[in-house]
Motif scaffolding. Structure first.
Motif, PDB file in Angstrom:
ATOM      1  N   PHE A  10       0.861  -1.176   0.000  1.00  0.00           N
ATOM      2  CA  PHE A  10       0.000   0.000   0.000  1.00  0.00           C
ATOM      3  C   PHE A  10       0.901   1.230   0.000  1.00  0.00           C
ATOM      4  N   VAL A  11       0.775   2.069  -1.016  1.00  0.00           N
ATOM      5  CA  VAL A  11       1.541   3.315  -1.081  1.00  0.00           C
ATOM      6  C   VAL A  11       0.647   4.412  -0.511  1.00  0.00           C
ATOM      7  N   ILE A  12       1.083   4.980   0.611  1.00  0.00           N
ATOM      8  CA  ILE A  12       0.209   5.818   1.446  1.00  0.00           C
ATOM      9  C   ILE A  12       0.677   7.268   1.418  1.00  0.00           C
ATOM     10  N   GLY A  13      -0.229   8.167   0.991  1.00  0.00           N
ATOM     11  CA  GLY A  13       0.130   9.579   0.879  1.00  0.00           C
ATOM     12  C   GLY A  13      -0.741  10.515   1.681  1.00  0.00           C
ATOM     13  N   SER A  14      -1.711   9.975   2.433  1.00  0.00           N
ATOM     14  CA  SER A  14      -2.646  10.835   3.168  1.00  0.00           C
ATOM     15  C   SER A  14      -3.285  10.048   4.304  1.00  0.00           C
ATOM     16  N   ASP A  15      -3.978  10.769   5.183  1.00  0.00           N
ATOM     17  CA  ASP A  15      -4.724  10.108   6.255  1.00  0.00           C
ATOM     18  C   ASP A  15      -5.797   9.187   5.682  1.00  0.00           C
ATOM     19  N   GLU A  16      -6.442   9.630   4.608  1.00  0.00           N
ATOM     20  CA  GLU A  16      -7.470   8.808   3.966  1.00  0.00           C
ATOM     21  C   GLU A  16      -6.865   7.507   3.439  1.00  0.00           C
ATOM     22  N   ASP A  17      -5.690   7.600   2.844  1.00  0.00           N
ATOM     23  CA  ASP A  17      -5.020   6.404   2.346  1.00  0.00           C
ATOM     24  C   ASP A  17      -4.740   5.419   3.481  1.00  0.00           C
ATOM     25  N   TYR A  18      -4.237   5.946   4.582  1.00  0.00           N
ATOM     26  CA  TYR A  18      -3.902   5.064   5.706  1.00  0.00           C
ATOM     27  C   TYR A  18      -5.160   4.370   6.236  1.00  0.00           C
ATOM     28  N   ALA A  19      -6.241   5.139   6.400  1.00  0.00           N
ATOM     29  CA  ALA A  19      -7.486   4.552   6.904  1.00  0.00           C
ATOM     30  C   ALA A  19      -7.999   3.481   5.947  1.00  0.00           C
ATOM     31  N   MET A  59       4.071  12.022   2.484  1.00  0.00           N
ATOM     32  CA  MET A  59       3.946  11.648   3.895  1.00  0.00           C
ATOM     33  C   MET A  59       5.330  11.320   4.405  1.00  0.00           C
ATOM     34  N   THR A  60       5.700  11.872   5.548  1.00  0.00           N
ATOM     35  CA  THR A  60       7.031  11.616   6.059  1.00  0.00           C
ATOM     36  C   THR A  60       7.120  10.213   6.645  1.00  0.00           C
ATOM     37  N   PRO A  61       8.298   9.617   6.631  1.00  0.00           N
ATOM     38  CA  PRO A  61       8.464   8.314   7.269  1.00  0.00           C
ATOM     39  C   PRO A  61       8.037   8.325   8.730  1.00  0.00           C
ATOM     40  N   LEU A  62       8.298   9.417   9.443  1.00  0.00           N
ATOM     41  CA  LEU A  62       7.914   9.499  10.851  1.00  0.00           C
ATOM     42  C   LEU A  62       6.403   9.454  11.015  1.00  0.00           C
ATOM     43  N   GLU A  63       5.677  10.149  10.146  1.00  0.00           N
ATOM     44  CA  GLU A  63       4.208  10.137  10.234  1.00  0.00           C
ATOM     45  C   GLU A  63       3.671   8.719  10.053  1.00  0.00           C
ATOM     46  N   LEU A  64       4.176   8.024   9.069  1.00  0.00           N
ATOM     47  CA  LEU A  64       3.688   6.669   8.822  1.00  0.00           C
ATOM     48  C   LEU A  64       4.138   5.714   9.922  1.00  0.00           C
ATOM     49  N   ALA A  65       5.378   5.846  10.364  1.00  0.00           N
ATOM     50  CA  ALA A  65       5.881   4.972  11.426  1.00  0.00           C
ATOM     51  C   ALA A  65       5.055   5.124  12.698  1.00  0.00           C
ATOM     52  N   THR A  66       4.666   6.345  13.013  1.00  0.00           N
ATOM     53  CA  THR A  66       3.867   6.599  14.210  1.00  0.00           C
ATOM     54  C   THR A  66       2.533   5.873  14.137  1.00  0.00           C
ATOM     55  N   ARG A  67       1.904   5.906  12.968  1.00  0.00           N
ATOM     56  CA  ARG A  67       0.623   5.231  12.788  1.00  0.00           C
ATOM     57  C   ARG A  67       0.786   3.707  12.862  1.00  0.00           C
ATOM     58  N   VAL A  68       1.811   3.186  12.201  1.00  0.00           N
ATOM     59  CA  VAL A  68       2.024   1.738  12.188  1.00  0.00           C
ATOM     60  C   VAL A  68       2.268   1.216  13.596  1.00  0.00           C
ATOM     61  N   MET A  69       3.065   1.929  14.373  1.00  0.00           N
ATOM     62  CA  MET A  69       3.336   1.497  15.744  1.00  0.00           C
ATOM     63  C   MET A  69       2.091   1.577  16.619  1.00  0.00           C
ATOM     64  N   ALA A  70       1.307   2.643  16.448  1.00  0.00           N
ATOM     65  CA  ALA A  70       0.133   2.832  17.294  1.00  0.00           C
ATOM     66  C   ALA A  70      -0.933   1.768  17.044  1.00  0.00           C
ATOM     67  N   ASP A  71      -1.090   1.364  15.787  1.00  0.00           N
ATOM     68  CA  ASP A  71      -2.173   0.440  15.449  1.00  0.00           C
ATOM     69  C   ASP A  71      -1.780  -1.025  15.544  1.00  0.00           C
ATOM     70  N   ALA A  72      -0.483  -1.313  15.521  1.00  0.00           N
ATOM     71  CA  ALA A  72       0.005  -2.697  15.644  1.00  0.00           C
ATOM     72  C   ALA A  72      -0.777  -3.656  14.749  1.00  0.00           C
ATOM     73  N   LEU A  73      -0.897  -3.291  13.480  1.00  0.00           N
ATOM     74  CA  LEU A  73      -1.658  -4.108  12.545  1.00  0.00           C
ATOM     75  C   LEU A  73      -0.931  -5.427  12.287  1.00  0.00           C
ATOM     76  N   PRO A  74      -1.660  -6.534  12.219  1.00  0.00           N
ATOM     77  CA  PRO A  74      -1.023  -7.843  12.036  1.00  0.00           C
ATOM     78  C   PRO A  74      -0.341  -7.957  10.679  1.00  0.00           C
ATOM     79  N   ASN A  75       0.904  -8.468  10.704  1.00  0.00           N
ATOM     80  CA  ASN A  75       1.660  -8.775   9.491  1.00  0.00           C
ATOM     81  C   ASN A  75       2.060  -7.541   8.690  1.00  0.00           C
ATOM     82  N   VAL A  76       1.881  -6.344   9.240  1.00  0.00           N
ATOM     83  CA  VAL A  76       2.225  -5.117   8.517  1.00  0.00           C
ATOM     84  C   VAL A  76       3.642  -4.688   8.852  1.00  0.00           C
TER      85      VAL A  76
END
Length: 217
Positions: A144-153, A182-199
């Motif tokens: 998933f190539v993510i460029g916005s909050d909508e993309d992440y959701a 989207m900065t790497p820090l922004e995406l990393a923060t979301r990935v860590m917070a949500d702890a999505l399986p296998n992501v």
């Protein structure tokens, strides 16, 4: 019927679970999508017609065990299946990077499929062939190539509540920030917070090693 080849080159694999490995890239010409963040527009039309045997000979000359077929959209050319089959027969580890817009069922079972599901900001989200998710196996990866909050959701929803079962079967689910959006820090923060399986989060390593718009890397 020949293949239309944009470029063949050796580099460091910059993405997927194969990131960091030496890899030969075979970039095919033509794409029927026009993603807003595309960084390979030069592959839409530029290319040279070449026989499969000629392409194989050039790949073999690099003496590199890992080969990625990419584009453009490689599945637009039917002869790509012959190329992948012959590379597998020759003992190569073969990856294909393809959008989620085309049927992946005919790809040789020995090939590792890296399927790019298009998020909303790409402008091509409605082209995703969601039936492909049912065909994925432990050899495959979804990006998933993510460029916005909508993309992440949207990506999060596909992992947690989309087509049942695919997220547990695949080798990896890759979340990648759109370079410069989207900065790497922004995406990393979301990935860590949500702890999505296998992501797992990934960066485009080649854009950090070389100039971001450099070709042939």
């Amino acid at each position: 019927m020949p293949l239309t080849i944009n470029e063949i080159y050796q580099s460091i694999q910059g993405e997927s679970s194969w990131a960091g490995c030496r890899c030969v890239f075979v970039r095919l010409t033509f794409c029927d999508l026009r993603c807003s963040y595309c960084d390979t527009e030069y592959a839409f039309h530029q290319g040279t017609k070449r026989d499969v045997a000629d392409v194989l000979a050039e790949v073999l000359a690099y003496d590199c065990p890992l080969v990625e077929i990419t584009g453009g959209e490689p599945l637009l050319q039917k002869r790509v299946h012959t190329l992948m089959h012959r590379l597998c027969d020759a003992g190569y580890t073969v990856l294909i990077e393809t959008s989620g817009a085309h049927d992946i069922a005919l790809i040789d079972v020995r090939v590792h499929r890296i399927m790019d599901l298009k998020c909303p900001s790409s402008g091509e989200c409605d082209r995703n062939r969601m039936a492909n998710l049912e065909l994925l196996s432990v050899r495959d990866e979804v990006k998933f190539v993510i460029g916005s909050d909508e993309d992440y959701a949207w990506a999060k929803a596909q992992v947690l509540a989309g087509v049942p079962g695919w997220a547990d079967r695949v080798n990896a689910i890759l979340f990648s920030p759109v370079f410069g959006k989207m900065t790497p820090l922004e995406l990393a923060t979301r990935v860590m917070a949500d702890a999505l399986p296998n992501v797992r989060m990934q960066l485009q390593m080649h854009k950090l090693i070389w100039e971001p718009n450099q070709r042939g890397v």
